[in-house]
Design an enzyme around this catalytic site. Sequence first.
Site, PDB file in Angstrom:
ATOM      1  N   GLN A 124      -9.763   6.794 -13.685  1.00 26.76           N
ATOM      2  CA  GLN A 124     -11.120   6.361 -14.032  1.00 26.76           C
ATOM      3  C   GLN A 124     -11.166   5.826 -15.459  1.00 26.76           C
ATOM      4  O   GLN A 124     -11.842   4.842 -15.749  1.00 26.76           O
ATOM      5  CB  GLN A 124     -12.091   7.541 -13.886  1.00 26.76           C
ATOM      6  CG  GLN A 124     -13.532   7.194 -14.183  1.00 26.76           C
ATOM      7  CD  GLN A 124     -14.171   6.315 -13.128  1.00 26.76           C
ATOM      8  OE1 GLN A 124     -14.113   6.631 -11.951  1.00 26.76           O
ATOM      9  NE2 GLN A 124     -14.784   5.219 -13.531  1.00 26.76           N
ATOM     10  N   ASP A 140     -21.813  12.097 -16.834  1.00 27.39           N
ATOM     11  CA  ASP A 140     -21.235  12.360 -15.507  1.00 27.39           C
ATOM     12  C   ASP A 140     -22.038  13.513 -14.920  1.00 27.39           C
ATOM     13  O   ASP A 140     -22.803  14.177 -15.635  1.00 27.39           O
ATOM     14  CB  ASP A 140     -19.743  12.719 -15.660  1.00 27.39           C
ATOM     15  CG  ASP A 140     -19.050  12.973 -14.323  1.00 27.39           C
ATOM     16  OD1 ASP A 140     -19.547  12.459 -13.287  1.00 27.39           O
ATOM     17  OD2 ASP A 140     -18.034  13.691 -14.289  1.00 27.39           O
ATOM     18  N   CYS A 188     -19.105   7.283 -14.115  1.00 21.85           N
ATOM     19  CA  CYS A 188     -18.015   7.085 -13.147  1.00 21.85           C
ATOM     20  C   CYS A 188     -18.518   7.078 -11.708  1.00 21.85           C
ATOM     21  O   CYS A 188     -17.836   6.564 -10.832  1.00 21.85           O
ATOM     22  CB  CYS A 188     -16.934   8.148 -13.343  1.00 21.85           C
ATOM     23  SG  CYS A 188     -17.454   9.819 -12.900  1.00 21.85           S
ATOM     24  N   ARG A 232     -11.991   0.009 -11.022  1.00 18.34           N
ATOM     25  CA  ARG A 232     -11.023   0.967 -10.484  1.00 18.34           C
ATOM     26  C   ARG A 232      -9.910   0.214  -9.745  1.00 18.34           C
ATOM     27  O   ARG A 232      -8.731   0.536  -9.855  1.00 18.34           O
ATOM     28  CB  ARG A 232     -11.713   1.952  -9.520  1.00 18.34           C
ATOM     29  CG  ARG A 232     -12.695   2.903 -10.173  1.00 18.34           C
ATOM     30  CD  ARG A 232     -12.016   3.884 -11.100  1.00 18.34           C
ATOM     31  NE  ARG A 232     -11.007   4.674 -10.416  1.00 18.34           N
ATOM     32  CZ  ARG A 232     -11.268   5.771  -9.687  1.00 18.34           C
ATOM     33  NH1 ARG A 232     -12.509   6.218  -9.592  1.00 18.34           N
ATOM     34  NH2 ARG A 232     -10.296   6.448  -9.100  1.00 18.34           N
TER      35      ARG A 232
HETATM   36  N1  NVA Z   1     -16.597  15.192 -12.719  1.00 14.51           N
HETATM   37  C1  NVA Z   1     -16.753  14.729 -11.361  1.00 14.51           C
HETATM   38  C2  NVA Z   1     -16.136  13.370 -11.215  1.00 14.51           C
HETATM   39  C3  NVA Z   1     -16.289  12.757  -9.853  1.00 14.51           C
HETATM   40  C4  NVA Z   1     -15.637  11.411  -9.745  1.00 14.51           C
HETATM   41  C5  NVA Z   1     -16.135  15.715 -10.385  1.00 14.51           C
HETATM   42  O1  NVA Z   1     -15.037  16.209 -10.661  1.00 14.51           O
HETATM   43  O2  NVA Z   1     -16.761  16.001  -9.368  1.00 14.51           O
HETATM   44  N1   CP Z   2     -15.545   7.932  -9.671  1.00 18.30           N
HETATM   45  C1   CP Z   2     -14.869   8.420  -8.622  1.00 18.30           C
HETATM   46  O1   CP Z   2     -13.719   8.878  -8.734  1.00 18.30           O
HETATM   47  O2   CP Z   2     -15.560   8.352  -7.445  1.00 18.30           O
HETATM   48  P1   CP Z   2     -15.138   8.996  -6.061  1.00 18.30           P
HETATM   49  O3   CP Z   2     -15.281  10.498  -6.200  1.00 18.30           O
HETATM   50  O4   CP Z   2     -16.114   8.432  -5.071  1.00 18.30           O
HETATM   51  O5   CP Z   2     -13.728   8.621  -5.754  1.00 18.30           O
END
Ligand code: NVA
Ligand code: CP
Length: 312
Positions: free
Chosen positions: A131, A224, A264, A292
Amino acid sequence: MTRHFLRDDSITPAEQNEILSLAAQMKRDRFSHKPLDGPQTVAVIFDKSSTRTRVSFAVGIADLGGSPLIIATASSQLGGKETPADTARVLERQVAAIVWRTYAQAGLEQIADGTTVPVVNALSDDFHPCQLLADLLTIREHKGGTEGRTLTFFGDGQSNMAHSYVLAGAMAGMHVRIASPASYFPRADIVADAVSLARETGGSVTLLSDAREAAAGSDVVITDTWVSMGKEEEKQRRIDDLGGYKITEELMALANDDAIFMHCLPADRGYEVDSAVIDGPQSVIWDEAENRLHAQKALLTWLLEQPPQPMA
Ligand code: NVA
Ligand code: CP
């Protein structure tokens, strides 16, 4: 020894720059590189849910002339009947690379240790380095570069995203700020690694608890989810603790006039960010999501081109 991409600093700042420049070139000419011609297969394994990572790796591997093999852990022997190291021994004889989204960073290190094909971290509890390549590419596109720019992340400073911003941002010569309650500040060893990288690149790392102070002078405003995958049981506590770090139009107005907003995704609209910001004129989230694809294609191309390294 095969090169792997397990955390943002698995590569040097110069290598990060090289991969990002390659990504920009490959974005301009999407089907120019075919390192997986054959087609060779890349295994992409998911212990956790995903939309962007799954799609961008599947499309990217096909763009590179290869064939993606998407494996949902729950429908495989991994995690139940077989150790990750044994699974990797089976895969390495048949695939060109292994991409894995998992929980513990230690699992990635175990399979990378001794595996003959490159292993890529597609998100762990500790880091989300793919990411960050996409985010840095997006910042280059919108801010003309990364060196000297101030990137501020608001929210869970102990999340995979915050840790990756600290490391990869410092590597890219950025002034990285993490705005969170002190009890959510990033892991000390990761901050120490980032500070040492920042000395090399001219960047810096600052931890703040005052969201308004953190926003002032920011070129890039980022947040996030407050509830990363695996933290669902802590949801209410996190909403209570992190409520003061929501990105609102008012907070955004404290950043530089030409600041961009990044996330993200997926976003919990109304929690870590208001819809007026994520859908507003400063938001670059769709470019970020598209990048990405380009960043990971460049990463795979670069990893597959690396000559074997002598054992340390
Ligand atoms: N911090 C989030 C990112 C998802 C792409 C997670 O780990 O769920
Ligand atoms: N940002 C990201 O990694 O999204 P996903 O969880 O949808 O892959």
